[in-house]
Scaffold this motif. Structure first.
Motif, PDB file in Angstrom:
ATOM      1  N   LYS A   1      -9.247   0.289   7.723  1.00 29.71           N
ATOM      2  CA  LYS A   1      -8.338   1.147   8.477  1.00 29.71           C
ATOM      3  C   LYS A   1      -7.635   2.149   7.569  1.00 29.71           C
ATOM      4  N   ARG A   2      -7.273   1.721   6.356  1.00 24.34           N
ATOM      5  CA  ARG A   2      -6.552   2.597   5.434  1.00 24.34           C
ATOM      6  C   ARG A   2      -7.491   3.419   4.544  1.00 24.34           C
TER       7      ARG A   2
ATOM      8  N   ILE B   1       0.842  -1.200   0.000  1.00 23.91           N
ATOM      9  CA  ILE B   1       0.000   0.000   0.000  1.00 23.91           C
ATOM     10  C   ILE B   1       0.877   1.249   0.000  1.00 23.91           C
TER      11      ILE B   1
END
Length: 366
Positions: free
Chosen positions: A143-144, A115
């Motif tokens: 979360k991201r 990522i």
């Protein structure tokens, strides 16, 4: 020859197909709507949107996430080419994270490492019938703040902690002729998001909500009622067919457990496997090579296949592509040299299974 896959449609499919033909409504209509409802129930989601093939399902799922040039989608290097083609068709850049050998799916740790600042979507591939580790990947995407598109082409009905593959984000399915449930050609997108489902339905119908009322620049992604008629009866018997595949996989594993240098597939804890393929690894410790095993199996009348012979980006048309970022994937590089799939489909007889086991044992030299 015992084939690697068999397509058999029963009288119920024939009756529904004839019903469609006689109705005069052979394009997208009530049969497609019925297939969508029953498919959504099977996966355990609120919405299922039928499209004309599994590649289209991937493309459309990415398109409704509004990707922009330069946005990256991180996926597995060990997959069918449709996964990569869909990313490119949607205008995004493809980046890859290595796989785990125990499930052939993308490694969540490698996925997290891949990522970057341009990442917009994670696209795990649920390969061979066993889903990826969505208990880890799902929270990672959340979360991201990333989109989540599940390539579930081979894993209809598989579960993770009791939850259906294709229910964590936008699920995409193939209904191609060799899949566990088939309409010949066809695909499905699943979601619990009513807004995305609505956008998908408009997108697949030339961007129309009503006739000649265009809302977006759309496409013709429609499935036909004739195709839906072939798939509907298979939903009722799907659980039984998967059970037979599970039983066949267990028979193969019992018969091949002590073969030297052969690594067998397993159903991992917390995940259910629907056994689209039974894929073994002919490791470097085996007395013969993978290709020699395939030659001997073919000679003995046992069909087999290599799914897949290369990592997805390891072809001239992708190697220098500006939107294909091929980071090192040593596990996938090893698996493509060692993998071979054996017959596991529900139409195998006990005699067929015995023949497959005996042929594999002789091929490897056990």
């Amino acid at each position: 020859m015992i084939p690697i896959s068999v397509v058999k449609l029963d009288e119920a499919a024939e009756r529904l197909a004839v019903e469609v033909i006689r109705s005069g409504v052979i394009a997208q209509g009530p049969m497609v709507a019925r297939l969508e409802r029953e498919f959504a129930d099977l996966v355990g989601v609120e919405h299922a949107v039928a499209v004309n093939n599994g590649t289209t399902a991937l493309v459309a799922a990415l398109q409704v996430l509004d990707l922009q040039p330069g946005d990256e989608v991180v996926t597995s290097p060990f997959t069918f080419v449709a996964t990569l083609n869909a990313i490119l068709e949607a205008g995004a850049t493809a980046r890859f994270a290595d796989i785990r050998e125990d499930d052939f799916c993308v490694d969540p740790a490698a996925l997290a490492d891949a990522i970057g600042p341009r990442t917009r979507v994670l696209m795990p591939v649920h390969l061979y019938g066993q889903p990826a580790d969505m208990d880890t990947i799902g929270p990672l995407a959340q979360k991201r703040g990333l989109g989540l598109v599940e390539d579930t082409a081979q894993s209809l009905g598989a579960t993770i902690s009791g939850r259906g593959a294709g229910s964590f984000g936008l699920g995409t399915f193939s209904l191609y002729a060799t899949k566990n449930l088939t309409t010949g050609e066809g695909g499905m997108i699943t979601t619990n998001d009513a807004v995305l489902a609505d956008r998908l339905r408009v997108l697949r119908n030339q961007g129309m909500r009503q006739r000649y009322q265009y809302e977006v620049a759309g496409h013709n992604y429609r499935l036909t009622d004739l195709q839906a008629a072939l798939g509907i009866p298979q939903i009722a018997s799907y659980g039984e067919n998967v059970k037979r595949r599970k039983d066949n996989a267990a028979r193969l594993s019992a018969g091949l457990a002590d073969v030297p240098g052969l690594r067998l597939p397993t159903e991992l804890p917390g995940r259910s496997h629907v056994w689209h393929q039974y894929t073994v690894l002919v490791t470097d410790e085996a007395p013969v090579s993978r290709d020699e095993v395939i030659a001997r199996l073919t000679e003995s009348g046992v069909g087999c296949g290599i799914y897949y012979p290369k990592t997805v980006y390891d072809y001239d048309c992708y190697r220098d592509h500006p939107r294909v970022i091929a980071d090192p994937a040593p596990v996938a590089d090893r698996v493509v040299r060692q993998c071979v799939s054996l017959p596991v489909h529900q139409h195998l007889t006990d005699g067929d299974l015995d023949q497959v086991v005996e042929a594999v044992r002789k091929a490897v030299g056990a």
